[in-house]
Write a protein that holds these residues in place. Structure first.
Motif, PDB file in Angstrom:
ATOM      1  N   THR A   1       0.834  -1.204   0.000  1.00 12.86           N
ATOM      2  CA  THR A   1       0.000   0.000   0.000  1.00 12.86           C
ATOM      3  C   THR A   1       0.866   1.249   0.000  1.00 12.86           C
ATOM      4  N   VAL A   2       0.469   2.221  -0.794  1.00  5.92           N
ATOM      5  CA  VAL A   2       1.106   3.540  -0.832  1.00  5.92           C
ATOM      6  C   VAL A   2      -0.016   4.567  -0.881  1.00  5.92           C
ATOM      7  N   ASN A   3       0.237   5.756  -0.355  1.00 11.44           N
ATOM      8  CA  ASN A   3      -0.826   6.754  -0.326  1.00 11.44           C
ATOM      9  C   ASN A   3      -0.286   8.162  -0.504  1.00 11.44           C
ATOM     10  N   SER A   4      -1.194   9.061  -0.849  1.00 12.14           N
ATOM     11  CA  SER A   4      -0.912  10.493  -0.951  1.00 12.14           C
ATOM     12  C   SER A   4      -2.011  11.235  -0.212  1.00 12.14           C
ATOM     13  N   THR A   5      -1.647  12.374   0.420  1.00 15.44           N
ATOM     14  CA  THR A   5      -2.585  13.094   1.287  1.00 15.44           C
ATOM     15  C   THR A   5      -2.573  14.582   0.967  1.00 15.44           C
ATOM     16  N   VAL A   6      -3.743  15.192   1.054  1.00 14.73           N
ATOM     17  CA  VAL A   6      -3.870  16.637   0.932  1.00 14.73           C
ATOM     18  C   VAL A   6      -4.808  17.131   2.030  1.00 14.73           C
ATOM     19  N   MET A   7      -4.513  18.313   2.605  1.00 11.29           N
ATOM     20  CA  MET A   7      -5.401  18.892   3.625  1.00 11.29           C
ATOM     21  C   MET A   7      -6.367  19.865   2.965  1.00 11.29           C
ATOM     22  N   LEU A   8      -7.641  19.704   3.268  1.00 17.86           N
ATOM     23  CA  LEU A   8      -8.673  20.562   2.708  1.00 17.86           C
ATOM     24  C   LEU A   8      -8.876  21.783   3.605  1.00 17.86           C
ATOM     25  N   ARG A   9      -8.824  22.962   3.011  1.00 13.88           N
ATOM     26  CA  ARG A   9      -9.032  24.217   3.751  1.00 13.88           C
ATOM     27  C   ARG A   9     -10.254  24.923   3.179  1.00 13.88           C
ATOM     28  N   VAL A  10     -11.237  25.169   4.036  1.00 16.50           N
ATOM     29  CA  VAL A  10     -12.508  25.746   3.617  1.00 16.50           C
ATOM     30  C   VAL A  10     -12.729  27.072   4.326  1.00 16.50           C
ATOM     31  N   MET A  11     -13.107  28.092   3.580  1.00 18.41           N
ATOM     32  CA  MET A  11     -13.488  29.389   4.170  1.00 18.41           C
ATOM     33  C   MET A  11     -15.004  29.400   4.370  1.00 18.41           C
ATOM     34  N   PHE A  12     -15.429  29.801   5.590  1.00 19.29           N
ATOM     35  CA  PHE A  12     -16.855  29.818   5.879  1.00 19.29           C
ATOM     36  C   PHE A  12     -17.150  30.855   6.949  1.00 19.29           C
ATOM     37  N   PRO A  13     -18.374  31.425   6.940  1.00 16.25           N
ATOM     38  CA  PRO A  13     -18.769  32.408   7.949  1.00 16.25           C
ATOM     39  C   PRO A  13     -19.030  31.705   9.278  1.00 16.25           C
TER      40      PRO A  13
END
Length: 308
Positions: A256-268
């Motif tokens: 198994t191998v993996n790649s990761t990204v962090m999600l950044r959301v702008m919200f009121p």
């Protein structure tokens, strides 16, 4: 993973066109990838097609047509140890199994090499024989230098596959507005289409729709693609989304191998609430603390007001 479908997928690729003239003026060429990367204890597909001038005419004179694969050298007949596959004699040498899945009468010489080991890393040459003595040739681009392997296919064997590639739109590594449609595409090479890697996601937003497909590229190699589409929610903010590729192996454990990204959301501001301490009934004169809490991104611009 959902059912796999084979579809076309357009990318820019590089392949080898092996074109040579025989002594009698016949022009012949083959199209092969420069390199194919194979995983140990798995299989690898070498996509292969060829062109021979007046092939249809030669085919009418041919009673048998054979495919041969040579290792390290295009020279045939001088060293039998270089022959790893010869369909005319049912020879398979140095491999547990080799299968020519292409139809030579249709100019398709695609071949699958099974149970790949580290010592299989080498250049390989394809040879065709149309009998009785209609046409015989090894597809080598440099007849003046038989040791030149720069323009044939090379199998590179590895114990560890490359991590899957993550492509996203818009750029989720930067901030995206709440409600924005986000598309993440995870792709992993599938050198053995009969045993493709399984793609999985570690965090799946509630609104996500996932489509996974085995896709054939223009050079006839394959990749597995998984597309996840969703509308960004404030609940997805700072969540790590990982795509994991699991490669099956015949004997040893899966890899198994993996790649990761962090999600950044702008919200009121969301989930605004007041916390009172102490929360139980108090007597007159007791100090009471009111705390206002709220979630927002960015949070450094928030202000609080108190109304009596």
């Amino acid at each position: 993973m959902s059912g796999l479908q084979i579809v076309s997928f357009i990318i820019i690729f590089s392949s080898v066109l092996l074109q040579t003239h025989s002594a009698d003026g016949v022009v012949y060429s083959a199209v092969l990838p420069h390199t194919v990367t194979a995983l140990t204890d798995s299989c690898v597909l070498i996509p292969c097609t060829f062109i021979i001038s007046t092939f249809e005419e030669k085919l009418q004179k041919t009673k048998q047509i054979y495919g041969i694969w040579l290792k390290k050298t295009p020279l045939f007949g001088k060293d039998e140890s270089s022959v790893v596959f010869n369909s005319s004699k049912n020879i398979i040498q140095g491999f547990r199994h080799i299968e020519m899945i292409g139809n030579l009468t249709e100019r398709n010489c695609s071949t699958v090499f099974y149970n790949i080991m580290m010592n299989h890393s080498d250049p390989y040459y394809f040879r065709i024989e149309m009998e009785p003595n209609v046409f015989r040739a090894t597809f080598n681009t440099n007849p003046h230098n038989a040791s030149d392997s720069s323009k044939t296919v090379r199998i590179n064997v590895t114990d560890s596959p490359q991590p899957p590639e993550l492509i996203f739109s818009p750029d989720v590594s930067k901030s995206v507005m709440e409600g924005t449609a986000v598309n993440l595409i995870c792709s992993a090479e599938a050198p053995c289409p009969k045993q493709p890697p399984r793609l999985s996601w570690t965090y799946i937003p509630k609104s996500a729709n996932i489509i996974t497909q085995l896709q054939e590229k223009p050079d006839k190699t394959h990749s597995v693609f998984s597309s996840m589409t969703f509308n960004a929610s404030y609940m997805d903010h700072k969540m790590n989304i990982s795509c994991t590729a699991t490669y099956p192996r015949n004997i040893s454990n899966n890899t198994t191998v993996n790649s990761t990204v962090m999600l950044r959301v702008m919200f009121p501001p969301k989930e605004t609430r007041i916390i009172i301490k102490p929360s139980a009934s108090v007597t007159v004169g007791t100090n009471v603390t009111f705390t206002c809490q709220s979630k927002a991104s960015p949070s450094n611009n928030m202000t609080y007001t108190c109304n009596e």
